[in-house]
Design a protein around this motif. Structure first.
Motif, PDB file in Angstrom:
ATOM      1  N   ASN A  32       0.876  -1.401  -0.068  1.00 60.74           N
ATOM      2  CA  ASN A  32       0.079  -0.068   0.006  1.00 60.74           C
ATOM      3  C   ASN A  32       0.882   1.060  -0.098  1.00 60.74           C
ATOM      4  OD1 ASN A  32      -2.406   1.356  -0.033  1.00 60.74           O
ATOM      5  ND2 ASN A  32      -2.548   1.569   2.285  1.00 60.74           N
ATOM      6  N   LEU A  33       1.911   1.120   0.802  1.00 58.72           N
ATOM      7  CA  LEU A  33       2.733   2.466   0.825  1.00 58.72           C
ATOM      8  C   LEU A  33       3.285   2.743  -0.603  1.00 58.72           C
ATOM      9  CD1 LEU A  33       4.367   4.592   2.336  1.00 58.72           C
ATOM     10  CD2 LEU A  33       6.155   2.878   2.893  1.00 58.72           C
ATOM     11  N   CYS A  34       3.983   1.545  -1.210  1.00 57.05           N
ATOM     12  CA  CYS A  34       4.418   1.822  -2.413  1.00 57.05           C
ATOM     13  C   CYS A  34       3.517   2.306  -3.599  1.00 57.05           C
ATOM     14  CB  CYS A  34       5.131   0.387  -3.207  1.00 57.05           C
ATOM     15  SG  CYS A  34       6.479  -0.188  -2.330  1.00 57.05           S
ATOM     16  N   ARG A  35       2.326   1.706  -3.507  1.00 61.67           N
ATOM     17  CA  ARG A  35       1.176   2.075  -4.300  1.00 61.67           C
ATOM     18  C   ARG A  35       0.850   3.697  -4.311  1.00 61.67           C
ATOM     19  NH1 ARG A  35      -0.710  -1.606  -7.717  1.00 61.67           N
ATOM     20  NH2 ARG A  35      -0.073  -3.847  -7.055  1.00 61.67           N
ATOM     21  N   LYS A  36       0.511   3.935  -2.897  1.00 58.83           N
ATOM     22  CA  LYS A  36       0.255   5.489  -2.662  1.00 58.83           C
ATOM     23  C   LYS A  36       1.222   6.270  -2.684  1.00 58.83           C
ATOM     24  CE  LYS A  36      -3.805   4.516  -0.979  1.00 58.83           C
ATOM     25  NZ  LYS A  36      -5.185   4.831  -1.820  1.00 58.83           N
ATOM     26  N   LEU A  37       2.433   6.058  -2.578  1.00 53.06           N
ATOM     27  CA  LEU A  37       3.588   6.931  -2.871  1.00 53.06           C
ATOM     28  C   LEU A  37       3.895   7.124  -4.191  1.00 53.06           C
ATOM     29  CD1 LEU A  37       5.294   8.998  -1.251  1.00 53.06           C
ATOM     30  CD2 LEU A  37       7.032   7.109  -1.085  1.00 53.06           C
ATOM     31  N   PHE A  38       3.961   6.130  -5.051  1.00 55.01           N
ATOM     32  CA  PHE A  38       4.231   5.982  -6.385  1.00 55.01           C
ATOM     33  C   PHE A  38       3.020   6.782  -7.015  1.00 55.01           C
ATOM     34  CE2 PHE A  38       4.812   3.489 -10.236  1.00 55.01           C
ATOM     35  CZ  PHE A  38       6.022   4.296 -10.835  1.00 55.01           C
ATOM     36  N   SER A  39       1.637   6.752  -7.001  1.00 53.07           N
ATOM     37  CA  SER A  39       0.855   7.373  -7.251  1.00 53.07           C
ATOM     38  C   SER A  39       0.883   8.861  -7.284  1.00 53.07           C
ATOM     39  CB  SER A  39      -0.561   6.735  -7.018  1.00 53.07           C
ATOM     40  OG  SER A  39      -1.471   7.561  -7.453  1.00 53.07           O
ATOM     41  N   TYR A  40       1.078   9.214  -5.835  1.00 49.96           N
ATOM     42  CA  TYR A  40       1.299  10.633  -5.631  1.00 49.96           C
ATOM     43  C   TYR A  40       2.536  11.300  -6.348  1.00 49.96           C
ATOM     44  CZ  TYR A  40       2.157  14.716  -2.842  1.00 49.96           C
ATOM     45  OH  TYR A  40       2.133  16.104  -2.598  1.00 49.96           O
ATOM     46  N   ALA A  41       3.501  10.679  -6.391  1.00 48.38           N
ATOM     47  CA  ALA A  41       4.921  11.021  -7.320  1.00 48.38           C
ATOM     48  C   ALA A  41       4.425  11.333  -8.608  1.00 48.38           C
ATOM     49  CB  ALA A  41       6.005  10.207  -6.996  1.00 48.38           C
ATOM     50  N   LEU A  42       3.803  10.439  -9.319  1.00 49.08           N
ATOM     51  CA  LEU A  42       3.288  10.314 -10.691  1.00 49.08           C
ATOM     52  C   LEU A  42       2.259  11.626 -10.999  1.00 49.08           C
ATOM     53  CD1 LEU A  42       3.460   6.713 -11.746  1.00 49.08           C
ATOM     54  CD2 LEU A  42       5.254   8.306 -11.944  1.00 49.08           C
TER      55      LEU A  42
END
Length: 69
Positions: free
Chosen positions: A8-18
């Protein structure tokens, strides 16, 4: 539960960064991030480095050249 948290952390942070929702084509990058995190004993800096060096982050849709820092 750690695996769920890391995913979940990877997905949320990646989505935010993109700046967009994740797509199916982002799954390999997320899998790479999780693998790198595990190798480095879950260091947050590894997660950030994985994101900023990913192809999705460096190349925006509709642009031919990578983002220069």
């Amino acid at each position: 539960r750690r695996d769920e948290f890391i995913d979940n952390l990877c997905r949320k942070l990646f989505s935010y960064a993109l700046g967009r929702q994740l797509m199916l084509s982002d799954d390999p990058a997320i899998a790479t991030m999780k693998g790198e995190l595990k190798k480095t004993d879950y260091r947050f800096s590894t997660l950030v480095e994985s994101i900023v060096t990913s192809r999705q982050f460096r190349y925006q849709r509709g642009r031919d050249t990578p983002i220069e820092n």
